[in-house]
Design an enzyme around this catalytic site. Structure first.
Site, PDB file in Angstrom:
ATOM      1  N   VAL A   1       7.361 -16.960 -32.787  1.00 12.64           N
ATOM      2  CA  VAL A   1       8.408 -16.607 -33.655  1.00 12.64           C
ATOM      3  C   VAL A   1       9.835 -17.167 -33.012  1.00 12.64           C
ATOM      4  O   VAL A   1      10.016 -17.027 -32.208  1.00 12.64           O
ATOM      5  CB  VAL A   1       8.486 -15.197 -33.938  1.00 12.64           C
ATOM      6  CG1 VAL A   1       9.709 -14.625 -34.776  1.00 12.64           C
ATOM      7  CG2 VAL A   1       7.174 -14.485 -34.276  1.00 12.64           C
TER       8      VAL A   1
ATOM      9  N   HIS B   1       7.642 -10.041 -30.380  1.00 13.30           N
ATOM     10  CA  HIS B   1       6.749  -8.816 -30.063  1.00 13.30           C
ATOM     11  C   HIS B   1       6.272  -8.028 -31.127  1.00 13.30           C
ATOM     12  O   HIS B   1       5.176  -7.616 -31.649  1.00 13.30           O
ATOM     13  CB  HIS B   1       7.647  -7.831 -29.282  1.00 13.30           C
ATOM     14  CG  HIS B   1       8.145  -8.271 -27.943  1.00 13.30           C
ATOM     15  ND1 HIS B   1       9.297  -8.510 -27.542  1.00 13.30           N
ATOM     16  CD2 HIS B   1       7.251  -8.711 -26.876  1.00 13.30           C
ATOM     17  CE1 HIS B   1       9.355  -8.988 -26.495  1.00 13.30           C
ATOM     18  NE2 HIS B   1       8.257  -9.028 -25.910  1.00 13.30           N
TER      19      HIS B   1
ATOM     20  N   GLY C   1       1.359 -13.756 -27.271  1.00 13.47           N
ATOM     21  CA  GLY C   1       1.839 -14.868 -27.951  1.00 13.47           C
ATOM     22  C   GLY C   1       1.646 -16.141 -27.052  1.00 13.47           C
ATOM     23  O   GLY C   1       1.420 -16.430 -26.048  1.00 13.47           O
TER      24      GLY C   1
ATOM     25  N   GLN D   1      -0.083 -18.633 -19.678  1.00  8.27           N
ATOM     26  CA  GLN D   1      -0.366 -17.308 -19.758  1.00  8.27           C
ATOM     27  C   GLN D   1      -1.513 -16.746 -20.607  1.00  8.27           C
ATOM     28  O   GLN D   1      -2.461 -16.261 -20.001  1.00  8.27           O
ATOM     29  CB  GLN D   1       0.896 -16.327 -19.932  1.00  8.27           C
ATOM     30  CG  GLN D   1       0.513 -14.930 -19.965  1.00  8.27           C
ATOM     31  CD  GLN D   1       1.748 -14.109 -20.081  1.00  8.27           C
ATOM     32  OE1 GLN D   1       2.552 -14.009 -19.264  1.00  8.27           O
ATOM     33  NE2 GLN D   1       2.107 -13.506 -21.518  1.00  8.27           N
TER      34      GLN D   1
HETATM   35  P1  AMP Z   1       6.883 -10.336 -22.561  1.00  8.42           P
HETATM   36  O1  AMP Z   1       7.629  -9.011 -23.005  1.00  8.42           O
HETATM   37  O2  AMP Z   1       7.902 -11.246 -22.604  1.00  8.42           O
HETATM   38  O3  AMP Z   1       6.081  -9.971 -21.458  1.00  8.42           O
HETATM   39  O4  AMP Z   1       5.944 -10.832 -23.677  1.00  8.42           O
HETATM   40  C1  AMP Z   1       5.099  -9.876 -24.462  1.00  8.42           C
HETATM   41  C2  AMP Z   1       4.139 -10.786 -25.340  1.00  8.42           C
HETATM   42  O5  AMP Z   1       4.933 -11.269 -26.419  1.00  8.42           O
HETATM   43  C3  AMP Z   1       3.606 -12.043 -24.553  1.00  8.42           C
HETATM   44  O6  AMP Z   1       2.326 -12.029 -25.189  1.00  8.42           O
HETATM   45  C4  AMP Z   1       4.290 -12.986 -25.234  1.00  8.42           C
HETATM   46  O7  AMP Z   1       3.733 -14.450 -25.128  1.00  8.42           O
HETATM   47  C5  AMP Z   1       4.535 -12.499 -26.591  1.00  8.42           C
HETATM   48  N1  AMP Z   1       5.973 -13.189 -27.106  1.00  8.42           N
HETATM   49  C6  AMP Z   1       7.487 -13.391 -26.593  1.00  8.42           C
HETATM   50  N2  AMP Z   1       8.029 -14.022 -27.149  1.00  8.42           N
HETATM   51  C7  AMP Z   1       7.434 -14.470 -28.276  1.00  8.42           C
HETATM   52  C8  AMP Z   1       7.579 -15.007 -29.570  1.00  8.42           C
HETATM   53  N3  AMP Z   1       8.957 -15.678 -29.849  1.00  8.42           N
HETATM   54  N4  AMP Z   1       6.865 -15.417 -30.484  1.00  8.42           N
HETATM   55  C9  AMP Z   1       5.559 -14.662 -30.401  1.00  8.42           C
HETATM   56  N5  AMP Z   1       5.059 -14.096 -29.076  1.00  8.42           N
HETATM   57  C10 AMP Z   1       6.141 -14.095 -28.068  1.00  8.42           C
END
Ligand code: AMP
Length: 290
Positions: A176, A37, A147, A153
């Protein structure tokens, strides 16, 4: 950092920033923030000001029996991280703000949302698309950051922005990873120490596919077989799917033409983890990015 709890207040703040000629950057999240994030927030901060981050555990994207109730909620730690990253506005609405009584309209995602994650989690993308459309409407950012970890998604959100003529530019940021290659995820916290060790099998399966590409394999079938074999050798892991798909349609790819994804969903007990590798054809060469 100002924490905003209502839709009206968020709209006002964003409207004012736009009226001042500022470029609003937006990072939607469900909280339990980690370095993945943070990388989205930093990307937004390089290109936009102000940066708005939302934290909302969206009930409509969880199926019955999924982890909505136990999804980690760590408000203060998240606020401290966002503050340290220089975020100006945290939008953290209560459920009733986003889904007030009488709420009844949803976004249907179509074919893109019916495969892979959509098949494994019926209704998931309908909930994601609905909340993302609402958040983009409320914040009306110049750019919104997602991400590649959640590749399907991200592709659905791009399509949503196109289909509904949204002004926001959708930016997709790299995955990441932990030092041992595991993609960061809020759900990694659910893993037992044994499952955490075993979970590197996802990036090992992608590495095996990458090695296949490096040896000259251009057909998807053998790469899929390689990934499935790697997953099958890890007794703690149950593969939900391991596929190679075209990056625009998420339909299975027969050969590595254009841009593809190798996609994995793997369960460790009740915890389901995703990972993927981007495979791009560039001037006749294939470039793999994990
Ligand atoms: P979430 O809180 O899981 O809904 O994720 C919020 C955003 O963070 C989404 O766009 C995810 O794809 C991105 N995200 C989650 N994990 C990672 C990661 N390891 N690397 C990059 N982006 C991420």
């Amino acid at each position: 950092m100002e924490t905003i709890r209502t839709v009206e207040w968020m709209k006002q703040v964003s409207r004012r920033a736009r009226a001042e000629g500022r470029l609003v950057g937006f990072v939607p999240t469900m909280g339990a923030l980690h370095a993945g994030h943070a990388s989205l927030v930093r990307a937004a901060g390089r290109e936009c000001s102000p940066v708005v981050v939302s934290i909302f555990v969206n009930p409509t994207q969880f199926g019955p029996g999924e982890d909505f109730a136990k999804y980690p909620r760590v408000g203060e730690a998240d606020s401290a991280l966002l503050e340290s990253l220089g975020v100006e506005f945290l939008f953290a609405p209560e459920g009733g703000e986003i889904y007030p009584p009488g709420f009844s309209s949803f976004v249907e995602v179509g074919g893109l949302g019916s495969r892979l994650e959509g098949r494994a989690r019926p209704g998931h993308f309908r909930g994601v698309a609905t909340v993302v459309l609402k958040l983009l409407e409320i914040v009306q950012p110049w750019r919104a950051y997602f991400g590649r970890k959640d590749a399907q998604q991200a592709r659905i959100v791009q399509q949503l922005a196109r289909d509904f003529d949204l002004d926001a530019q959708i930016e997709i940021c790299p995955i990441v990873r932990e030092a041992d290659g595991l993609a960061l995820s809020s759900r990694n916290a659910y893993l037992s120490p044994e499952d955490r060790r075993a979970a590197t099998v996802l990036c090992r399966a992608l590495a095996a596919a990458r090695a296949g590409v490096a040896r000259g394999e251009r057909n998807a079938g053998p790469l899929v077989a390689t990934m499935r074999q790697t997953l099958a050798r890890e007794p703690r892991a149950t593969a939900d799917y391991a596929e190679v798909v075209a990056a625009d349609t998420f339909e299975p790819a027969a050969t590595l033409r254009g841009t593809c994804y190798a996609l994995l969903a793997v369960r460790f007990g009740a915890t389901r983890l995703l990972d993927n590798m981007l495979i791009e054809e560039l001037g006749g060469e294939l470039r793999c990015t994990v």
